[in-house]
Enzyme design. Structure first.
Site, PDB file in Angstrom:
ATOM      1  N   HIS A 128       0.848  -1.204   0.000  1.00  0.00           N
ATOM      2  CA  HIS A 128       0.000   0.000   0.000  1.00  0.00           C
ATOM      3  C   HIS A 128       0.889   1.263   0.000  1.00  0.00           C
ATOM      4  O   HIS A 128       0.674   2.185  -0.787  1.00  0.00           O
ATOM      5  CB  HIS A 128      -0.903  -0.065   1.231  1.00  0.00           C
ATOM      6  N   GLU A 129       1.904   1.276   0.839  1.00  0.00           N
ATOM      7  CA  GLU A 129       2.818   2.434   0.908  1.00  0.00           C
ATOM      8  C   GLU A 129       3.631   2.567  -0.382  1.00  0.00           C
ATOM      9  O   GLU A 129       3.900   3.675  -0.847  1.00  0.00           O
ATOM     10  CB  GLU A 129       3.760   2.313   2.114  1.00  0.00           C
TER      11      GLU A 129
HETATM   12 ZN   LIG Z   1      -2.841   5.031   2.397  1.00  0.00          ZN
END
Ligand SMILES: [Zn+2]
Length: 520
Positions: A128-129
């Protein structure tokens, strides 16, 4: 609403900002880029160290754990849509949080590792990052901030409540803005969607992204405050996100590695020392509230459980410093520096203890070193005092000027010293002067003193400009406006023999500060 589907749009925006065109490397949509890729990489490079410094520094007690997080991150970036100089670190901060900077610089807090249960969940957060960085999400926020002339960025900083955020000075202030960037719903969906694709490509079960999001939604409903201030502040969880992730999962298909055993093994040492870090966090809070005995008991407990942790030695130093046991504080801070030489705070604190002992010359190199790692108003203020004591006023002024840029006690003290040293030399930099007429057309020279020091013997000169040529055509001699002007007050002088009836004529008058002194 204009959509930048083609680069022709750039022709219109060209007048303002010279933007470039590019393609979103993740979604392959065309976009305008005000920040070029090389600028993006430079922003990440320059801000990664100061951002880590203000969140407790790197977690170095368990190097194997950092290597593990890096290995999982590297498996994911190997299958990502955009290649960047990605880097991963574990930060020594109990707040459950993770963040990504432009250019692929990613950090994962110790506090979030306690909360996960498998390598696949770790991969869900990391991927996600990675997407936030790859899809330029915070770079786009900066571009929007630039269009609003920094208003958005400034508001972001003011809203932050990190203990160091107010102390940071100069260019490093950008790093605290970057790690507090709040993402919107579209950016979160994009990071979830592509993050799950990367998980699948790297062999992880993307179902972990769904179960993790469900856990986050539950934690948010329970109002678990550390999460609200941490991860959820920048990446808000929601039922909609859970539903969207379930749809993505149906598309990608379940199945893949979970890695529960390996995760449990890798975080084993971290979890075993969790109580020591909890005692440390409570000790820091107790000291901040002034409960020194409670802080001392907690710090001792933490340091006995984990003698290799530099932050615990530093807290023992802070307690000794608070009790004015400066020599003892020096030893604790030196121990913290020996364990972790690349963290700024023990250098600042050792500088304070040395200053208290009158050993200014020894404090100076430590304060300089701390500023290399993270420039703070506290260090610049002390360096200014040391230079001032030595009679080196120009250097003192430079230091105070930098520190005065921070909204902190050290910043305010620096501003006061700056005014005291510099106002007699450059009164016009600090006092505001104008010509004002009353309803009868009588004109006054008015001087306002916005500083925290009373000023005396304020002299001005009044200059009149010719309406046609805009050149000065008359000026007064040196006039005493006021014998004394208190902080936040005005002084004024009636300009004898001068009457002005039109506002346009007032605009032709300028009041120039000639000299002022500090009131005795
Ligand atoms: Zn986020």
């Amino acid at each position: 609403m204009l959509k930048p589907d083609t680069c022709l749009f750039a022709v219109f925006a060209f007048l303002f900002l010279l933007p470039g065109c590019g393609t979103n490397p993740v979604t392959h949509k065309r976009e305008l880029h005000l920040i070029s890729e090389s600028q993006e990489l430079a922003i990440g490079q320059e801000n990664y160290i100061p951002a880590r410094q203000q969140q407790g520094g790197d977690y170095i007690v368990d190097a194997e754990l950092t290597a593990y997080v890096q290995s999982v991150g590297n498996k994911l970036v190997a299958v990502a849509d955009r290649q960047l100089p990605y880097e991963f670190v574990v930060l020594n901060d109990s707040m459950p949080n993770a963040w990504a900077m432009p250019g692929g610089k990613i950090a994962f807090n110790r506090g979030l590792l306690y909360e996960l249960n498998s390598e696949a969940e770790l991969a869900a957060v990391l991927s996600h990052e990675i997407v936030h960085a790859a899809a330029r999400h915070s770079a786009k926020k900066m571009e929007a901030g630039m269009l609003l002339q920094g208003a958005v960025m400034a508001a972001g900083v003011a809203a932050q409540d990190k203990s160091y955020a107010n102390l940071i000075v100069g260019g490093a202030q950008l790093s605290s803005q970057l790690i507090a960037t709040k993402f919107g719903r579209d950016e979160e969906s994009e990071a979830d969607l592509y993050g799950m694709r990367y998980m699948k490509r790297a062999g992880y079960d993307p179902r972990a992204a769904v179960t993790l999001q469900e856990t986050f939604v539950r934690l948010r409903k329970d109002n678990k405050s550390s999460f609200i201030e941490g991860l959820f502040a920048s990446h808000p969880p929601s039922d909609e996100r859970v539903a969207a992730n379930k749809a993505t999962l149906a598309e990608l298909g379940e199945g893949g590695v979970w890695g529960k055993e390996i995760y449990a093994q890798k975080v084993g040492k971290l979890k075993a020392s969790q109580a020591a870090y909890k005692a440390y966090d409570e000790g820091v809070q107790a000291l901040a509230k002034g409960d020194v005995n409670q802080a001392a008991a907690l710090a001792k407990k933490a340091a006995e459980a984990e003698p290799r942790e530099a932050r615990f030695q530093e807290l023992l130093g802070d307690i000794a410093l608070k009790q004015n046991r400066n020599k003892e504080a020096l030893d604790y801070y030196q121990r913290a520096i020996d364990i972790q030489p690349d963290y700024f705070r023990p250098y600042v604190q050792k500088g304070v203890a040395l200053n208290n002992l009158g050993r200014h010359a020894e404090a100076e190199p430590l304060l300089r070193r701390s500023n290399e790692l993270l420039p703070t108003a506290s260090s610049y203020f002390m360096l200014g005092q040391i230079a001032e004591d030595r009679g080196n006023l120009d250097i003192a002024l430079q230091h105070y000027e930098i520190a005065a840029g921070s909204n902190s006690d050290a910043g305010k003290s620096s501003m006061a010293r700056l005014v005291r040293l510099d106002l007699p030399r450059n009164p016009a930099r600090y006092l505001q002067a104008s010509a004002q007429a009353d309803s009868m057309g009588y004109v006054y020279a008015v001087v306002y003193n916005p500083t925290s020091a009373a000023v005396a013997n304020v002299h001005v000169r009044v200059v009149r400009f010719d309406a046609a040529t805009r050149q000065p055509d008359a000026q007064s001699g040196s006039l005493l406006v006021a014998a004394k002007i208190a902080p936040g007050q005005r002084g004024q002088l009636l300009l004898e023999g001068l009457r002005v009836y039109k506002q346009a004529d007032m605009k032709l008058l300028r009041v120039v500060i000639e000299k002022a002194e500090l009131a005795k």
